[in-house]
Design an enzyme around this catalytic site. Structure first.
Site, PDB file in Angstrom:
ATOM      1  N   SER A 224       0.806  -1.227   0.000  1.00  0.00           N
ATOM      2  CA  SER A 224       0.000   0.000   0.000  1.00  0.00           C
ATOM      3  C   SER A 224       0.837   1.275   0.000  1.00  0.00           C
ATOM      4  CB  SER A 224      -0.947   0.019   1.209  1.00  0.00           C
ATOM      5  OG  SER A 224      -0.214   0.166   2.410  1.00  0.00           O
TER       6      SER A 224
ATOM      7  N   LYS B 257       0.589   4.841   6.778  1.00  0.00           N
ATOM      8  CA  LYS B 257       0.046   5.618   5.658  1.00  0.00           C
ATOM      9  C   LYS B 257       0.646   7.014   5.692  1.00  0.00           C
ATOM     10  CE  LYS B 257      -2.780   2.166   4.897  1.00  0.00           C
ATOM     11  NZ  LYS B 257      -2.593   1.227   3.760  1.00  0.00           N
TER      12      LYS B 257
END
Length: 223
Positions: free
Chosen positions: A81, A124
């Site tokens: 990701s 993230k």
């Protein structure tokens, strides 16, 4: 004859005591253990100073470990990701201290507890700050109507939406937008869920170094 034998066997001293002139055999001594001290560990290991140094070293090691564990954390990147910025399998040191001193900034890569009930921590990038209006449209992220320039994104997502952030909420996205479970799926991130800022990659050796964050200027392309 009898007198002669007795005279040879025993003689009288000047003070009237009788002595036996035969050579005396020393009697075996008996060790007096009444004053014997128990074995001391400090003496066995070279004195009290050595034991004290061992204890001080152990205590110092424990203190250093506790301080490092309080100020930092370890994290393994799992999945794709955050590609191309971070690769699957990298090990990172996370700075918890960073956000004790300064508030999280846009462009920071950080580790947090996801609010969707997943037990594993996520990593993230912050794109939205408290109080902002976030809109995703055509692969672009707009903050209060202004498009963010994001050179680190290699794969734009095919989704859209709009979110209003509260006073203690952040909006986070993976750099690999097409393959990331992030705020576009489960919503905003509460500030209390933040663990720390990604700081250093220590494995694999070829990836060793400081984690690169993206400092954002004011949004530059209004729409």
């Amino acid at each position: 004859m009898l007198y002669t034998i007795m005279h040879i066997a025993m003689t009288e001293t000047k003070n009237g005591q009788v002595e036996d002139p035969r050579p005396q055999t020393p009697r075996a001594g008996i060790l007096d253990t009444s004053d014997t001290q128990p074995l001391s560990l400090s003496k066995a290991f070279g004195g009290k100073s050595v034991l004290r140094e061992i204890l001080e070293t152990a205590l110092l090691t424990l203190i250093v470990f506790m301080v490092l564990n309080t100020l930092t954390g370890r994290f393994q990147v799992r999945g794709t990701s955050m590609e191309p910025t971070l690769q699957d399998g990298q090990y990172l040191v996370i700075s918890k201290l960073a956000y004790w001193l300064k508030a999280p900034r846009r462009g920071d890569i950080m580790v947090f507890h996801p609010p969707n009930g997943i037990s594993d921590d996520y990593i993230k990038r912050i794109v939205g700050l408290p109080g902002e209006q976030i809109r995703i449209e055509g692969g672009d992220v707009l903050v209060d109507g202004v498009v963010l320039e994001e050179p680190y994104v290699a794969n734009q997502g095919a989704y859209s939406g709009s979110w209003k952030l509260g006073n203690d909420q952040y909006f986070v996205l993976g750099d690999n937008r097409g393959n990331s479970s992030d705020s576009h799926m489960w919503g905003t991130l509460p500030e209390e869920n933040i663990i720390g800022k990604a700081w250093l990659c220590y494995w694999p050796p070829e990836a060793w170094g400081l984690v690169t964050h993206h400092p954002f200027p004011e949004p530059a392309r209004p729409r």
